[in-house]
Write a protein that holds these residues in place. Structure first.
Motif, PDB file in Angstrom:
ATOM      1  N   ALA A   1     -35.659 -25.485  61.240  1.00 22.38           N
ATOM      2  CA  ALA A   1     -35.330 -26.860  60.874  1.00 22.38           C
ATOM      3  C   ALA A   1     -34.035 -27.326  61.527  1.00 22.38           C
ATOM      4  O   ALA A   1     -33.847 -28.526  61.759  1.00 22.38           O
ATOM      5  N   GLU A   2     -33.122 -26.396  61.830  1.00 22.24           N
ATOM      6  CA  GLU A   2     -31.840 -26.769  62.424  1.00 22.24           C
ATOM      7  C   GLU A   2     -31.890 -26.851  63.948  1.00 22.24           C
ATOM      8  O   GLU A   2     -30.960 -27.381  64.558  1.00 22.24           O
ATOM      9  N   ARG A   3     -32.932 -26.310  64.576  1.00 22.33           N
ATOM     10  CA  ARG A   3     -33.016 -26.322  66.043  1.00 22.33           C
ATOM     11  C   ARG A   3     -34.356 -26.894  66.497  1.00 22.33           C
ATOM     12  O   ARG A   3     -35.140 -26.215  67.173  1.00 22.33           O
ATOM     13  N   PRO A   4     -34.665 -28.140  66.144  1.00 18.91           N
ATOM     14  CA  PRO A   4     -35.968 -28.714  66.494  1.00 18.91           C
ATOM     15  C   PRO A   4     -36.188 -28.790  67.996  1.00 18.91           C
ATOM     16  O   PRO A   4     -37.326 -28.649  68.468  1.00 18.91           O
ATOM     17  N   GLU A   5     -35.117 -29.011  68.774  1.00 15.21           N
ATOM     18  CA  GLU A   5     -35.273 -29.099  70.223  1.00 15.21           C
ATOM     19  C   GLU A   5     -35.698 -27.757  70.813  1.00 15.21           C
ATOM     20  O   GLU A   5     -36.481 -27.697  71.774  1.00 15.21           O
ATOM     21  N   LEU A   6     -35.217 -26.659  70.219  1.00 15.92           N
ATOM     22  CA  LEU A   6     -35.624 -25.328  70.671  1.00 15.92           C
ATOM     23  C   LEU A   6     -37.049 -25.017  70.215  1.00 15.92           C
ATOM     24  O   LEU A   6     -37.858 -24.478  70.975  1.00 15.92           O
ATOM     25  N   ALA A   7     -37.347 -25.370  68.979  1.00 16.50           N
ATOM     26  CA  ALA A   7     -38.679 -25.092  68.432  1.00 16.50           C
ATOM     27  C   ALA A   7     -39.777 -25.687  69.288  1.00 16.50           C
ATOM     28  O   ALA A   7     -40.841 -25.082  69.478  1.00 16.50           O
ATOM     29  N   ASP A   8     -39.526 -26.859  69.837  1.00 18.03           N
ATOM     30  CA  ASP A   8     -40.540 -27.515  70.660  1.00 18.03           C
ATOM     31  C   ASP A   8     -40.824 -26.757  71.953  1.00 18.03           C
ATOM     32  O   ASP A   8     -41.858 -26.968  72.586  1.00 18.03           O
ATOM     33  N   GLU A   9     -39.902 -25.884  72.364  1.00 17.13           N
ATOM     34  CA  GLU A   9     -40.063 -25.150  73.619  1.00 17.13           C
ATOM     35  C   GLU A   9     -40.665 -23.755  73.432  1.00 17.13           C
ATOM     36  O   GLU A   9     -41.139 -23.148  74.389  1.00 17.13           O
ATOM     37  N   LEU A  10     -40.643 -23.237  72.213  1.00 18.90           N
ATOM     38  CA  LEU A  10     -40.977 -21.826  72.010  1.00 18.90           C
ATOM     39  C   LEU A  10     -42.428 -21.492  72.350  1.00 18.90           C
ATOM     40  O   LEU A  10     -42.729 -20.387  72.814  1.00 18.90           O
ATOM     41  N   ALA A  11     -43.328 -22.428  72.093  1.00 17.89           N
ATOM     42  CA  ALA A  11     -44.742 -22.150  72.347  1.00 17.89           C
ATOM     43  C   ALA A  11     -45.024 -21.921  73.824  1.00 17.89           C
ATOM     44  O   ALA A  11     -46.053 -21.330  74.174  1.00 17.89           O
ATOM     45  N   ASP A  12     -44.111 -22.338  74.699  1.00 16.86           N
ATOM     46  CA  ASP A  12     -44.317 -22.168  76.132  1.00 16.86           C
ATOM     47  C   ASP A  12     -43.811 -20.823  76.648  1.00 16.86           C
ATOM     48  O   ASP A  12     -44.055 -20.478  77.804  1.00 16.86           O
ATOM     49  N   LEU A  13     -43.093 -20.079  75.823  1.00 23.22           N
ATOM     50  CA  LEU A  13     -42.607 -18.768  76.242  1.00 23.22           C
ATOM     51  C   LEU A  13     -43.750 -17.768  76.268  1.00 23.22           C
ATOM     52  O   LEU A  13     -44.715 -17.873  75.506  1.00 23.22           O
ATOM     53  N   PRO A  14     -43.671 -16.739  77.139  1.00 23.31           N
ATOM     54  CA  PRO A  14     -44.786 -15.807  77.301  1.00 23.31           C
ATOM     55  C   PRO A  14     -45.034 -14.898  76.109  1.00 23.31           C
ATOM     56  O   PRO A  14     -46.166 -14.538  75.835  1.00 23.31           O
TER      57      PRO A  14
END
Length: 263
Positions: free
Chosen positions: A148-161
């Motif tokens: 909840a505190e890092r929404p900008e990071l959360a949006d990128e995680l699904a693209d990591l291998p």
């Protein structure tokens, strides 16, 4: 039932630094094996030893992997909280690759970022390191973060291998996003129930429904800084919520696949 503990720490006596404001007591391999033998309710055949604190030295992590005589072996996770390490890995020289391969030969199979206590790392650096260590040695990435505190990071995680979120994402507000990430293939550790600010049952059910391969059991021992450490009731909760028939998947198979215990 055979069990893989996907998340625990070993703290050696020499890791103690009196100058630090917080120094947890030692938690040795022998202590870990004694504690888990009493309360886990199964046979631990493999584990993931996480270097998650400034008190945990690389030497302790390597020695722990040597001392843990588990049938399916153990994996070690290096913590990535130093600018020198991050700069080396993301640099243009071969030094970063050499360092990763050296650690790989010593039993390290992944990298961990702890963003819960203000670890100074930019989003771009985290993503770059995660991708590079996977390209070099097939490493996975563990992240301790309040979604909840890092929404900008959360949006990128699904693209990591190959990425895993620790402790059910820590915050109840972040559970919907965590469920979304699980549906995209991000793994989630069913760990640290004594750290979270919400009831685990509903989150466990939603994550498992979104992706039955997402959840991975771990003790999080010794539970440093947690309000309470792992107890038998945490395993009972998993059984009550997910059903006895799902326990092999949660307690063994998902972690065995994600951390490649066949290798």
């Amino acid at each position: 039932m055979d069990i893989i503990d996907s998340h625990f720490h070993i703290i050696g006596a020499r890791d103690m630094e009196p100058s630090l404001p917080f120094a947890p007591p030692p938690f040795t391999v022998d202590t870990y094996l004694q504690v888990t033998d009493r309360i886990v309710g199964g046979r631990i055949t493999g584990g993931v030893v996480v270097g998650g604190s400034k008190n945990e030295r690389a030497e302790t992590l390597r020695e722990s992997l040597e001392q843990l005589e588990l049938e399916a072996r153990s994996r070690g996770f290096a913590r990535a909280d130093g600018r020198n390490f991050i700069g080396m890995i993301t640099g243009t020289s071969d030094l970063g690759a050499e360092r990763v391969l050296t650690l790989h030969a010593e039993g390290i199979r992944g990298i961990r970022f702890n963003l819960l206590r203000g670890q100074p790392i930019a989003e771009g650096d985290l993503l770059a390191v995660a991708e590079k260590v996977h390209d070099i040695a097939g490493w996975t990435t563990d992240i301790a973060v309040d979604i909840a505190e890092r929404p900008e990071l959360a949006d990128e995680l699904a693209d990591l291998p190959a990425v895993c979120i620790n402790h059910l994402g820590v915050s109840g507000v972040g559970v919907p996003k965590l469920v979304e990430l699980a549906s995209c293939g991000v793994r989630v550790k069913a760990t640290g129930f004594g750290r979270i600010d919400f009831a685990a049952a509903d989150a466990l059910d939603k994550i498992h429904r979104a992706n039955p391969e997402a959840l991975m059991f771990g003790t999080d021992l010794p539970g440093t800084r947690a309000q309470r450490r792992f107890e038998q009731g945490d395993v009972d909760l998993l059984v009550d919520v997910l059903g006895e028939w799902e326990m092999r998947r949660i307690m063994h198979d998902n972690a065995a696949d994600f951390y490649d215990f066949s290798a």
